[in-house]
Design an enzyme around this catalytic site. Structure first.
Site, PDB file in Angstrom:
ATOM      1  N   LYS A 181      -7.845 -15.348  -7.396  1.00  0.00           N
ATOM      2  CA  LYS A 181      -7.710 -15.657  -5.962  1.00  0.00           C
ATOM      3  C   LYS A 181      -7.943 -14.367  -5.171  1.00  0.00           C
ATOM      4  O   LYS A 181      -7.091 -13.503  -5.115  1.00  0.00           O
ATOM      5  CB  LYS A 181      -6.331 -16.223  -5.611  1.00  0.00           C
ATOM      6  CG  LYS A 181      -6.359 -16.809  -4.189  1.00  0.00           C
ATOM      7  CD  LYS A 181      -5.024 -16.858  -3.522  1.00  0.00           C
ATOM      8  CE  LYS A 181      -4.594 -15.582  -2.852  1.00  0.00           C
ATOM      9  NZ  LYS A 181      -5.388 -15.163  -1.668  1.00  0.00           N
ATOM     10  N   GLU A 256      -0.767  -3.586  -9.427  1.00  0.00           N
ATOM     11  CA  GLU A 256      -1.443  -2.423  -8.821  1.00  0.00           C
ATOM     12  C   GLU A 256      -1.131  -2.493  -7.336  1.00  0.00           C
ATOM     13  O   GLU A 256      -1.722  -3.299  -6.615  1.00  0.00           O
ATOM     14  CB  GLU A 256      -2.954  -2.515  -9.047  1.00  0.00           C
ATOM     15  CG  GLU A 256      -3.376  -2.492 -10.503  1.00  0.00           C
ATOM     16  CD  GLU A 256      -3.196  -1.142 -11.147  1.00  0.00           C
ATOM     17  OE1 GLU A 256      -3.113  -0.130 -10.421  1.00  0.00           O
ATOM     18  OE2 GLU A 256      -3.102  -1.092 -12.381  1.00  0.00           O
ATOM     19  N   CYS A 290      -6.204   2.286  -1.520  1.00  0.00           N
ATOM     20  CA  CYS A 290      -4.821   2.385  -2.008  1.00  0.00           C
ATOM     21  C   CYS A 290      -4.430   3.822  -2.294  1.00  0.00           C
ATOM     22  O   CYS A 290      -3.292   4.212  -2.109  1.00  0.00           O
ATOM     23  CB  CYS A 290      -4.646   1.521  -3.245  1.00  0.00           C
ATOM     24  SG  CYS A 290      -5.844   1.865  -4.532  1.00  0.00           S
ATOM     25  N   GLU A 388       2.852   3.286   4.056  1.00  0.00           N
ATOM     26  CA  GLU A 388       1.396   3.219   4.027  1.00  0.00           C
ATOM     27  C   GLU A 388       0.853   2.693   5.364  1.00  0.00           C
ATOM     28  O   GLU A 388       1.328   1.672   5.856  1.00  0.00           O
ATOM     29  CB  GLU A 388       1.020   2.265   2.886  1.00  0.00           C
ATOM     30  CG  GLU A 388      -0.438   2.175   2.569  1.00  0.00           C
ATOM     31  CD  GLU A 388      -0.675   1.197   1.403  1.00  0.00           C
ATOM     32  OE1 GLU A 388       0.026   0.175   1.303  1.00  0.00           O
ATOM     33  OE2 GLU A 388      -1.600   1.461   0.614  1.00  0.00           O
TER      34      GLU A 388
HETATM   35  P1  NAD Z   1      -1.293  -8.223   0.190  1.00  0.00           P
HETATM   36  O1  NAD Z   1      -0.187  -7.895  -0.735  1.00  0.00           O
HETATM   37  O2  NAD Z   1      -0.976  -8.700   1.547  1.00  0.00           O
HETATM   38  O3  NAD Z   1      -2.217  -9.347  -0.457  1.00  0.00           O
HETATM   39  C1  NAD Z   1      -2.815  -9.170  -1.737  1.00  0.00           C
HETATM   40  C2  NAD Z   1      -3.108 -10.538  -2.322  1.00  0.00           C
HETATM   41  O4  NAD Z   1      -1.871 -11.188  -2.587  1.00  0.00           O
HETATM   42  C3  NAD Z   1      -3.880 -11.462  -1.382  1.00  0.00           C
HETATM   43  O5  NAD Z   1      -4.791 -12.226  -2.137  1.00  0.00           O
HETATM   44  C4  NAD Z   1      -2.789 -12.338  -0.803  1.00  0.00           C
HETATM   45  O6  NAD Z   1      -3.245 -13.596  -0.385  1.00  0.00           O
HETATM   46  C5  NAD Z   1      -1.863 -12.455  -2.002  1.00  0.00           C
HETATM   47  N1  NAD Z   1      -0.469 -12.767  -1.671  1.00  0.00           N
HETATM   48  C6  NAD Z   1       0.234 -12.331  -0.615  1.00  0.00           C
HETATM   49  N2  NAD Z   1       1.481 -12.848  -0.663  1.00  0.00           N
HETATM   50  C7  NAD Z   1       1.545 -13.603  -1.783  1.00  0.00           C
HETATM   51  C8  NAD Z   1       2.557 -14.403  -2.380  1.00  0.00           C
HETATM   52  N3  NAD Z   1       3.759 -14.560  -1.805  1.00  0.00           N
HETATM   53  N4  NAD Z   1       2.294 -15.036  -3.529  1.00  0.00           N
HETATM   54  C9  NAD Z   1       1.076 -14.900  -4.110  1.00  0.00           C
HETATM   55  N5  NAD Z   1       0.061 -14.184  -3.584  1.00  0.00           N
HETATM   56  C10 NAD Z   1       0.311 -13.534  -2.439  1.00  0.00           C
HETATM   57  O7  NAD Z   1      -2.231  -6.936   0.214  1.00  0.00           O
HETATM   58  P2  NAD Z   1      -3.533  -6.731   1.101  1.00  0.00           P
HETATM   59  O8  NAD Z   1      -3.112  -6.474   2.501  1.00  0.00           O
HETATM   60  O9  NAD Z   1      -4.520  -7.801   0.813  1.00  0.00           O
HETATM   61  O10 NAD Z   1      -4.149  -5.399   0.458  1.00  0.00           O
HETATM   62  C11 NAD Z   1      -3.802  -4.125   0.866  1.00  0.00           C
HETATM   63  C12 NAD Z   1      -2.798  -3.524  -0.096  1.00  0.00           C
HETATM   64  O11 NAD Z   1      -3.341  -3.509  -1.414  1.00  0.00           O
HETATM   65  C13 NAD Z   1      -2.462  -2.090   0.220  1.00  0.00           C
HETATM   66  O12 NAD Z   1      -1.074  -1.920   0.120  1.00  0.00           O
HETATM   67  C14 NAD Z   1      -3.168  -1.302  -0.873  1.00  0.00           C
HETATM   68  O13 NAD Z   1      -2.565  -0.069  -1.163  1.00  0.00           O
HETATM   69  C15 NAD Z   1      -3.088  -2.250  -2.020  1.00  0.00           C
HETATM   70  N6  NAD Z   1      -4.111  -1.959  -3.019  1.00  0.00           N
HETATM   71  C16 NAD Z   1      -3.705  -1.432  -4.214  1.00  0.00           C
HETATM   72  C17 NAD Z   1      -4.662  -1.084  -5.166  1.00  0.00           C
HETATM   73  C18 NAD Z   1      -4.262  -0.455  -6.480  1.00  0.00           C
HETATM   74  O14 NAD Z   1      -5.088  -0.409  -7.392  1.00  0.00           O
HETATM   75  N7  NAD Z   1      -3.046   0.036  -6.626  1.00  0.00           N
HETATM   76  C19 NAD Z   1      -6.018  -1.318  -4.910  1.00  0.00           C
HETATM   77  C20 NAD Z   1      -6.372  -1.877  -3.697  1.00  0.00           C
HETATM   78  C21 NAD Z   1      -5.415  -2.193  -2.751  1.00  0.00           C
END
Ligand code: NAD
Length: 493
Positions: A181, A256, A290, A388
């Site tokens: 997803k 991650e 990230c 962040e």
């Molecule tokens: P997010 O946590 O809002 O969403 C990530 C994914 O999780 C999306 O697909 C979202 O729809 C899903 N999601 C959200 N709530 C959920 C729930 N309750 N149940 C199941 N799925 C759920 O993150 P974002 O805003 O899309 O991405 C940015 C974040 O990602 C930043 O914090 C960044 O640091 C992190 N990131 C980490 C890495 C890494 O490798 N550590 C890489 C890229 C991005």
């Protein structure tokens, strides 16, 4: 009025409209205009995708396929992706605002997103079991590695193809099948990739993609009883929600998550290298990375000169549309995030922090542009230093001795990455050993390779992607006991 492109979700090697006929608009962040729509998948769609993945695992034989054959398909996926690099890159640019120079080269033969497939193709047959010495000569114990079955993979919006490939390639190499997803904010390049992969002979059901929101698509996918394992990349709050759902059925999860990574600048650093290198570790992709090293901890003796030079260097970066070759920093990837970054800058100004460069001057009537923004002398305890921003916003703070620098670097809930800039390599290595982070860069930033593990300490996550560990996460061990002794002891005698 531009044509709006419709993307369908992908299950069993076929594209489908959502059963409930609900759709989500996708904006081009360079203009703010809707350019595409993606399915808002719900229960019926998730069931279809998970059933396809389970059937492919149980009956299709992906996990039991001869590793050499699985390896051949994996290699082919890498080759097919590079053949379609421009097509995939242009969708990602349009949907997410990534600059072509940041995505297209990564999809070329030999570059990292293709290399991942070739690297894990080579690892399909490298997880060897073992024979374990047991206590009696006629009792044999051996260990094998096995895939979990159906794995749910949840992705963020900031680097759709990059984050996808890092978790997908090792997971498939391990013999699992997948329902993925992507983020509701940037699903288009993932769905385009599915069309490309139809050329790669991947058997039906091995890889499926549902799109939609976290709580209404991601959560039920994680909770589906036929999903056996979860791999999540996203923010720390999203990760905590996903882990809580996975815990209901004791499903393993790799996480991650976010970061607030420090870069420590030592007084003996090559200042020119450190200024340019530290800036390159923050502002490309508009800070939407990230591992962005946005917390600059600079020795007091050089902090004024460092900050002045940093402001001068990044002021020159042109902020603009991704299709303009002179652009160095593109838009924020979506409107909600643009609003969040602007509100974090406003809050930092309100808190009285010393604003040395205000990226809000790059804002336009159309599109989601914010330029490099630098605050000086921000205490490590401040909200700006602790949480962040995920945008083009950096802060500096001074330190006097090495212990203080390390204490400040580690004083956060995160532990994703860090940078150290020094001419004294022994000193930099000593500091690297004391920093709580999954990746530490010395005199460089942002390098990554399929061979090298990435992941977080503390609330930046657990489990690793890339390298041997990246595949090990998607395997479980089985211990088998075999007796060749015909005279079994009779406990009832
Ligand atoms: P997010 O946590 O809002 O969403 C990530 C994914 O999780 C999306 O697909 C979202 O729809 C899903 N999601 C959200 N709530 C959920 C729930 N309750 N149940 C199941 N799925 C759920 O993150 P974002 O805003 O899309 O991405 C940015 C974040 O990602 C930043 O914090 C960044 O640091 C992190 N990131 C980490 C890495 C890494 O490798 N550590 C890489 C890229 C991005």
């Amino acid at each position: 009025m531009t044509d709006i492109r419709t993307f369908q979700y992908f299950a069993d090697n076929q594209f489908h409209d959502p059963i409930d006929d609900q759709w989500i608009d996708s904006e081009n962040p360079a203009t703010g205009q809707v350019w595409a729509r993606i399915p808002d998948c719900r229960e019926g769609d998730i069931n279809r995708a998970v059933t396809a993945a389970r059937t492919a695992f149980d009956e299709g034989g992906w996990g039991r396929m001869h590793p050499a054959e699985r390896s051949r398909i994996m290699r082919r996926i890498g080759d097919v992706i590079s053949t379609h690099a421009d097509r995939l890159g242009s969708i990602e640019t349009r949907d997410n605002g990534k600059l072509p120079g940041q995505i297209n080269p990564a999809l070329q033969p030999g570059a990292w997103l293709v290399d991942s497939w070739h690297y894990y193709a080579g690892m399909c047959d490298k997880f060897e079991g073992s024979v374990i010495p047991a206590e009696a000569p006629d009792i044999h114990n051996y260990m094998t590695w096995e895939p979990f079955g159906v794995v749910a993979q949840i992705l963020p919006w900031n680097s759709p193809l990059g984050t996808l490939i890092w978790k997908l390639a090792p997971c498939l190499a391990a013999g699992n099948t997948v329902v993925m997803k992507p983020s509701e904010q940037s699903s288009a390049s993932t769905l385009e990739l599915m069309d490309v992969l139809l050329e790669a002979d991947l058997p039906p059901g091995v890889l499926n993609v549902v799109t939609g929101y976290g709580p209404t698509t991601g959560a039920p996918l994680i909770d589906h009883p036929d999903v056996r394992m979860v791999s999540f990349t996203g923010g720390t709050n999203g990760g905590k929600a996903a882990a809580a759902i996975a815990a209901r059925q004791v499903k393993p999860i790799v996480m991650e998550l976010g970061g607030k990574s420090p870069q420590i600048i030592l007084p003996d650093a090559d200042l020119d290298l450190a200024v340019h290198g530290a800036a390159s570790g923050i502002f490309p992709a508009g800070g939407q990375s990230c591992i962005s090293g946005s917390r600059l901890l600079v020795h007091r003796s050089i902090i004024d000169e460092f900050t002045d030079r940093l402001v001068k260097v990044v002021s020159k970066a042109r902020v603009g549309p991704p299709d303009d070759p002179s652009t160095r920093i593109g838009p924020m990837a979506n409107k909600p995030h643009y609003d969040t970054v602007l509100s974090r800058i406003a809050a930092a100004v309100e808190a009285g922090h010393d604003l040395r460069l205000d990226g809000r001057s790059a804002c336009r009537d159309e599109g989601y542009y914010i330029g490099p923004t630098i605050f000086a002398n921000v205490p490590n305890s401040a909200d700006l230093a602790q949480h962040e921003v995920f945008g083009p916003v950096a802060s500096t703070e001074a330190w006097d001795d090495e212990d203080e620098a390390i204490t400040k670097a580690n004083d956060t809930i995160f532990g994703l990455a860090a940078g150290v800039w020094s001419r004294d390599v022994a000193r930099a290595m000593r500091m690297a050993a004391r920093i709580d982070a999954g990746t530490v860069y010395i005199n460089n930033y942002f390098n990554a390779a399929a061979q090298s593990p990435v992941g977080g300490f503390k609330q930046s996550g657990y489990g690793r992607e890339n390298g041997w560990e990246g595949m090990r996460c998607f395997l479980q061990t089985k211990s088998v006991w075999l007796s060749t002794n015909p005279d079994q002891p009779d406990p009832f005698a």
